[in-house]
Write an enzyme that holds these catalytic residues in place. Sequence first.
Site, short mmCIF file in Angstrom:
data_model
loop_
_atom_site.label_atom_id
_atom_site.label_comp_id
_atom_site.label_asym_id
_atom_site.label_seq_id
_atom_site.Cartn_x
_atom_site.Cartn_y
_atom_site.Cartn_z
N GLY A 167 19.82 33.71 71.83
CA GLY A 167 19.98 35.24 71.37
C GLY A 167 20.19 35.17 69.82
O GLY A 167 20.91 34.18 69.23
N ALA A 168 19.52 36.21 69.02
CA ALA A 168 19.54 36.38 67.89
C ALA A 168 21.06 36.23 67.17
O ALA A 168 21.50 35.94 66.14
CB ALA A 168 18.76 37.58 67.03
N ASP A 169 21.74 37.30 68.09
CA ASP A 169 23.25 37.32 67.65
C ASP A 169 23.93 36.19 67.67
O ASP A 169 24.88 35.96 66.78
CB ASP A 169 23.75 38.35 68.54
N ARG A 170 23.84 35.19 68.69
CA ARG A 170 24.43 33.71 68.63
C ARG A 170 24.25 32.82 67.33
O ARG A 170 25.05 32.45 66.90
CB ARG A 170 24.11 33.12 70.14
N THR B 16 46.65 50.34 93.12
CA THR B 16 45.30 49.96 92.91
C THR B 16 44.83 49.94 91.27
O THR B 16 44.27 49.02 90.99
CB THR B 16 44.24 50.87 93.52
N ASP C 233 32.42 35.88 71.56
CA ASP C 233 31.86 36.89 71.24
C ASP C 233 32.03 37.71 72.56
O ASP C 233 31.44 37.65 73.43
CB ASP C 233 30.28 36.98 70.82
N THR D 56 28.47 42.73 75.61
CA THR D 56 28.08 43.17 77.04
C THR D 56 28.10 41.83 77.70
O THR D 56 28.61 41.76 78.98
CB THR D 56 26.80 43.35 76.87
#
Length: 225
Positions: A60-63, A137, A82, A85
């Site tokens: 991934g480009a972000d990585r 809950t 990071d 998502t």
Amino acid sequence: LLGLDTLDLRGIAAIACASVVPSLTSALESVAVRRDLGLVLATAGHVPLPIRVERPADVGADRLVNALAAGRLYGMPSIVVDLGTATTFDAIAADGAFVGGAIAPGLELGLDALAARTAKLPRIELRQPDRAIARDTIGALQAGTILGYRALVSGLLDRVRRELADMAAVEPEAILAILTGGLSRAPWAAGIEGISTIDPDLTLKGLAILHAEVTGGEPIEAGLG
């Protein structure tokens, strides 16, 4: 988005982009062509660091941008965690190379799946509970989500840190761990064990570094604020 900051494209000189959505990348490329703007895309072929994995083009480009920023701003060897998502763990070797990492489902992705696939489990506020043994809950969901997620991150970080330390022939304590991503700003994120520093804007800083280096600007080592 520019309008939110009272800006428009007339004030933009160039674009640096890290995208993992091909349709949005194409749209941005069209904008750059129409507006005659220089566009730097973060890809395995453009990010100036060695990539030692089996298929560099699949990373991934972000990585890659995170790894670049971590090496330039914080030093090596290091790990970027990071919280987005997906939750990614990116390992940067002592010579600055990206050497792989781990990917886990993101916290909010897990909550969405619970709400969508169960009949009685509601969406909840992401607030750290006082105890793991909840009496209702909502508390049980908060315990499993926040406390469980923190345990996942700290446990996987410990494993990645030890493996990277073995590769670099250093003690695990010498490996820096930088926390970033949208959820890194949450109060409960500060309690994740093993984190050296929190930098929510690491990816944006990495894009600034990438643009400066590939367009012949001055290398950026620190002080991005």
